[in-house]
Design an enzyme around this catalytic site. Structure first.
Site, PDB file in Angstrom:
ATOM      1  N   HIS A  42      58.774 -31.935  15.992  1.00  0.00           N
ATOM      2  CA  HIS A  42      58.862 -30.505  16.466  1.00  0.00           C
ATOM      3  C   HIS A  42      60.227 -30.083  16.276  1.00  0.00           C
ATOM      4  O   HIS A  42      61.236 -30.922  16.836  1.00  0.00           O
ATOM      5  CB  HIS A  42      58.764 -30.377  18.011  1.00  0.00           C
TER       6      HIS A  42
ATOM      7  N   TYR B 158      58.464 -23.722  27.115  1.00  0.00           N
ATOM      8  CA  TYR B 158      59.017 -23.714  28.790  1.00  0.00           C
ATOM      9  C   TYR B 158      59.000 -22.508  29.172  1.00  0.00           C
ATOM     10  O   TYR B 158      59.669 -21.684  28.867  1.00  0.00           O
ATOM     11  CB  TYR B 158      60.573 -24.280  28.741  1.00  0.00           C
TER      12      TYR B 158
ATOM     13  N   PRO C 125      61.878 -34.434  34.820  1.00  0.00           N
ATOM     14  CA  PRO C 125      61.350 -34.540  33.434  1.00  0.00           C
ATOM     15  C   PRO C 125      61.812 -33.250  32.777  1.00  0.00           C
ATOM     16  O   PRO C 125      61.505 -33.143  31.538  1.00  0.00           O
ATOM     17  CB  PRO C 125      59.765 -34.525  33.549  1.00  0.00           C
TER      18      PRO C 125
ATOM     19  N   LYS D  54      64.576 -36.537  29.333  1.00  0.00           N
ATOM     20  CA  LYS D  54      65.356 -37.242  28.928  1.00  0.00           C
ATOM     21  C   LYS D  54      65.176 -38.890  29.476  1.00  0.00           C
ATOM     22  O   LYS D  54      65.940 -39.942  29.042  1.00  0.00           O
ATOM     23  CB  LYS D  54      66.788 -37.048  29.886  1.00  0.00           C
TER      24      LYS D  54
ATOM     25  N   TYR E 160      69.016 -31.272  23.747  1.00  0.00           N
ATOM     26  CA  TYR E 160      67.582 -31.583  23.868  1.00  0.00           C
ATOM     27  C   TYR E 160      67.330 -32.558  22.845  1.00  0.00           C
ATOM     28  O   TYR E 160      66.567 -33.743  23.033  1.00  0.00           O
ATOM     29  CB  TYR E 160      66.892 -30.407  23.629  1.00  0.00           C
TER      30      TYR E 160
HETATM   31  C1  LIG Z   1      54.804 -37.415  34.317  1.00  0.00           C
HETATM   32  C2  LIG Z   1      56.040 -38.204  33.662  1.00  0.00           C
HETATM   33  C3  LIG Z   1      56.580 -37.382  32.568  1.00  0.00           C
HETATM   34  C4  LIG Z   1      57.500 -37.889  31.538  1.00  0.00           C
HETATM   35  N1  LIG Z   1      57.899 -37.224  30.636  1.00  0.00           N
HETATM   36  C5  LIG Z   1      59.019 -37.564  30.001  1.00  0.00           C
HETATM   37  C6  LIG Z   1      59.370 -37.318  28.634  1.00  0.00           C
HETATM   38  O1  LIG Z   1      58.980 -36.247  28.159  1.00  0.00           O
HETATM   39  N2  LIG Z   1      60.361 -37.584  27.996  1.00  0.00           N
HETATM   40  C7  LIG Z   1      61.226 -38.865  28.609  1.00  0.00           C
HETATM   41  O2  LIG Z   1      62.192 -39.315  27.804  1.00  0.00           O
HETATM   42  N3  LIG Z   1      60.756 -39.124  29.770  1.00  0.00           N
HETATM   43  C8  LIG Z   1      59.771 -38.694  30.610  1.00  0.00           C
HETATM   44  N4  LIG Z   1      59.361 -39.296  31.727  1.00  0.00           N
HETATM   45  C9  LIG Z   1      60.215 -40.671  32.401  1.00  0.00           C
HETATM   46  C10 LIG Z   1      59.870 -41.773  31.735  1.00  0.00           C
HETATM   47  O3  LIG Z   1      58.524 -42.129  31.741  1.00  0.00           O
HETATM   48  C11 LIG Z   1      60.767 -42.969  32.392  1.00  0.00           C
HETATM   49  O4  LIG Z   1      62.094 -42.548  32.309  1.00  0.00           O
HETATM   50  C12 LIG Z   1      60.432 -44.410  31.780  1.00  0.00           C
HETATM   51  O5  LIG Z   1      59.175 -44.787  31.879  1.00  0.00           O
HETATM   52  C13 LIG Z   1      61.535 -45.446  32.178  1.00  0.00           C
HETATM   53  O6  LIG Z   1      61.249 -46.485  31.595  1.00  0.00           O
HETATM   54  P1  LIG Z   1      61.674 -47.797  32.130  1.00  0.00           P
HETATM   55  O7  LIG Z   1      61.380 -48.931  31.421  1.00  0.00           O
HETATM   56  O8  LIG Z   1      63.002 -47.560  32.930  1.00  0.00           O
HETATM   57  O9  LIG Z   1      60.676 -47.901  33.381  1.00  0.00           O
HETATM   58  P2  LIG Z   1      59.211 -47.776  33.606  1.00  0.00           P
HETATM   59  O10 LIG Z   1      58.553 -47.235  32.434  1.00  0.00           O
HETATM   60  O11 LIG Z   1      58.897 -47.659  35.118  1.00  0.00           O
HETATM   61  O12 LIG Z   1      58.801 -49.627  33.589  1.00  0.00           O
HETATM   62  C14 LIG Z   1      59.098 -50.455  34.527  1.00  0.00           C
HETATM   63  C15 LIG Z   1      58.255 -51.697  34.789  1.00  0.00           C
HETATM   64  O13 LIG Z   1      58.449 -52.560  35.560  1.00  0.00           O
HETATM   65  C16 LIG Z   1      57.593 -53.226  36.393  1.00  0.00           C
HETATM   66  N5  LIG Z   1      57.977 -53.550  37.509  1.00  0.00           N
HETATM   67  C17 LIG Z   1      58.231 -52.903  38.648  1.00  0.00           C
HETATM   68  N6  LIG Z   1      58.705 -53.955  39.893  1.00  0.00           N
HETATM   69  C18 LIG Z   1      58.551 -54.991  39.187  1.00  0.00           C
HETATM   70  C19 LIG Z   1      58.983 -56.098  39.864  1.00  0.00           C
HETATM   71  N7  LIG Z   1      59.224 -56.513  41.048  1.00  0.00           N
HETATM   72  N8  LIG Z   1      58.746 -57.615  39.180  1.00  0.00           N
HETATM   73  C20 LIG Z   1      58.184 -57.263  37.792  1.00  0.00           C
HETATM   74  N9  LIG Z   1      57.806 -56.048  37.023  1.00  0.00           N
HETATM   75  C21 LIG Z   1      57.963 -54.889  37.786  1.00  0.00           C
HETATM   76  C22 LIG Z   1      56.456 -51.921  36.517  1.00  0.00           C
HETATM   77  O14 LIG Z   1      55.256 -52.346  36.637  1.00  0.00           O
HETATM   78  C23 LIG Z   1      56.849 -51.270  35.056  1.00  0.00           C
HETATM   79  O15 LIG Z   1      55.737 -51.650  34.059  1.00  0.00           O
HETATM   80  C24 LIG Z   1      58.070 -38.811  32.176  1.00  0.00           C
HETATM   81  C25 LIG Z   1      57.895 -39.780  33.583  1.00  0.00           C
HETATM   82  C26 LIG Z   1      56.637 -38.959  34.150  1.00  0.00           C
HETATM   83  C27 LIG Z   1      56.321 -39.866  35.317  1.00  0.00           C
END
Ligand SMILES: Cc1cc2nc3c(=O)[nH]c(=O)nc-3n(C[C@H](O)[C@H](O)[C@H](O)COP(=O)(O)OP(=O)(O)OC[C@H]3O[C@@H](n4cnc5c(N)ncnc54)[C@H](O)[C@@H]3O)c2cc1C
Length: 391
Positions: free
Chosen positions: A72, A202, A293, A297, A385
């Site tokens: 995009h 948006y 969201p 980011k 962005y």
């Molecule tokens: C609806 C929605 C829309 C979003 N849109 C965007 C977007 O457009 N762009 C963007 O950049 N971000 C977006 N985000 C945010 C993004 O999804 C998160 O910031 C991202 O998933 C973070 O990644 P992470 O690896 O830090 O954590 P997570 O993806 O939460 O992964 C953490 C993992 O740790 C595991 N875990 C937890 N506790 C334990 C434990 N005690 N032992 C072992 N494993 C464990 C979980 O099962 C999980 O699989 C959005 C989030 C949501 C909910």
């Protein structure tokens, strides 16, 4: 079991770090509470910054994204009866964003780690981390009914916003949490329908914010601002489509409806914990920070954290140099606070606050007018962005 880097969490942060470390010859084991299928089917983020896209491509993860993702070059801001395009590509000298769902990135990462012989333990329970102040940390967990002890040089807490590992950093004496709750949430839907717009919209409206987004040519992701206590059962499909229309029609746009197969209410908050390191523990991604969201980011910040960590761990294993590891919190926080500011700013500019006065509304509209008419203001939005380059 023994490895160099033990990673708690197989989200974007944990899996990407494991992948990057593998490419420089550093071993890791990743453990996650959830099963592989659940991880690969959970729909979350969908917008990848240019730096994230470049990193995925450079490290051999670009094939499906290049084929199935959508570049995009712009986004649209709808307000005061009109739609205004922000040309990301021109304003940033050729940078853009990619619409490619987070769970697709995870599918690619898991497949690549397994093809490369990576050790991923899905469906574990009772994760316990010990020995962070010593040179030999351990992660204990139960996997397939057996208790396992993983010895490692470093532990990475990449376990998302419901983190266990953040709480291993003593609160008060060492850890400080910075937090902001918002008085609204997003009602999100996934619908089987063609895209309502070529690029994201948006929309600011008197009834509250709307985001028109997409996941694929046949699946659309859309949100409208709602009360945090909203009950999904009160929102049959017809009422949802009427609400989108009521908010979008004043700007001369609308949505193409279709069967809705998922509805959820997403709570909004901004959070950062400092420091992101304690002894042999390093936090990455949502375990250390979350953003609303609106600025897209969250996942991108998670990838940026592990990009920094990968280099720091690389320096340690190649020359025992701890300089980059020692600087991790400071290096990562610079980008994280910038992402916090941008997400907060976009949220404040586009949402209706329940206590907003007419003055506040006029001020919001003046700001939207500014970012869509001043090239300098538009460039500021566009650069943030598409994201800062990963350095
Ligand atoms: C609806 C929605 C829309 C979003 N849109 C965007 C977007 O457009 N762009 C963007 O950049 N971000 C977006 N985000 C945010 C993004 O999804 C998160 O910031 C991202 O998933 C973070 O990644 P992470 O690896 O830090 O954590 P997570 O993806 O939460 O992964 C953490 C993992 O740790 C595991 N875990 C937890 N506790 C334990 C434990 N005690 N032992 C072992 N494993 C464990 C979980 O099962 C999980 O699989 C959005 C989030 C949501 C909910």
């Amino acid at each position: 079991m023994r490895t160099q880097v033990g990673i708690v969490g197989a989200g974007p942060a944990g899996l990407m770090l494991s992948h990057l470390l593998h490419q420089r010859g550093v071993d890791s084991v990743v453990v996650d509470l959830r099963g592989r299928q659940e991880i690969e089917e959970t729909i979350k983020a969908g917008i990848l910054e240019q730096g994230t896209v470049d990193l995925l491509r450079q490290t051999g993860l670009g094939d499906r994204m290049n084929r199935d993702g959508f570049v995009h070059h712009g986004i649209n801001l709808a307000f005061s009866g009109g739609i205004h395009r922000i040309n990301l590509y021109e304003l940033t000298g050729g940078r853009s964003v990619m619409v490619y769902a987070q769970h697709e990135v995870l599918i690619d990462l898991i497949a690549k780690r397994l093809a490369d012989g990576g050790d991923l333990r899905f469906g574990v329970s009772d994760t316990q981390v010990e020995g962070l102040e010593t040179e030999q940390s351990t992660i204990r967990f139960t996997h397939e009914g057996e208790q396992q002890t993983l010895e490692c040089d470093f532990v990475i807490g990449a376990d998302g916003s419901r983190t266990y590992s953040r709480f291993l950093i003593p609160e008060g004496t060492i850890r400080k949490d910075f937090f902001r709750q918002y008085p609204f949430a997003w009602f999100g839907i996934l619908a089987e329908a063609p895209p309502s717009s070529d690029e994201l919209i948006y929309a600011h409206s008197e009834r509250g914010f709307v985001l028109i987004s997409t996941r694929s040519p046949s699946v659309q992701r859309m949100y409208f601002q709602c009360d945090p206590a909203t009950n999904i059962d009160d929102w049959p499909d017809d009422r949802i489509w009427e609400e989108f229309d009521a908010r979008l029609s004043p700007s001369g746009t609308g949505v193409t409806p279709g069967p809705i197969f998922r509805k959820d209410v997403l709570q909004f908050r901004s959070f950062v914990c400092e420091p992101m390191q304690y002894g042999r523990l390093f936090l990455a991604g949502d375990a250390a920070h979350t953003v609303p969201p609106t600025g897209a980011k969250g996942m991108n910040l998670a990838i940026a954290d592990v990009h920094v960590l990968d280099r720091a761990l690389g320096a340690y294993y190649s020359s025992k140099d701890t300089g980059l590891l020692d600087a991790y919190t400071q290096t990562a926080l610079r980008r994280i606070w910038r992402g916090q500011w941008f997400s907060f700013w976009m949220t404040s500019m586009l949402h209706r606050f329940s206590d907003a006065t007419d003055f506040d509304l006029r001020r919001q509209l003046a700001e939207l007018e500014l970012v869509t008419s001043s090239p300098t203001a538009a460039k500021n939005l566009a650069e943030n962005y598409v994201g800062l380059p990963l350095t």
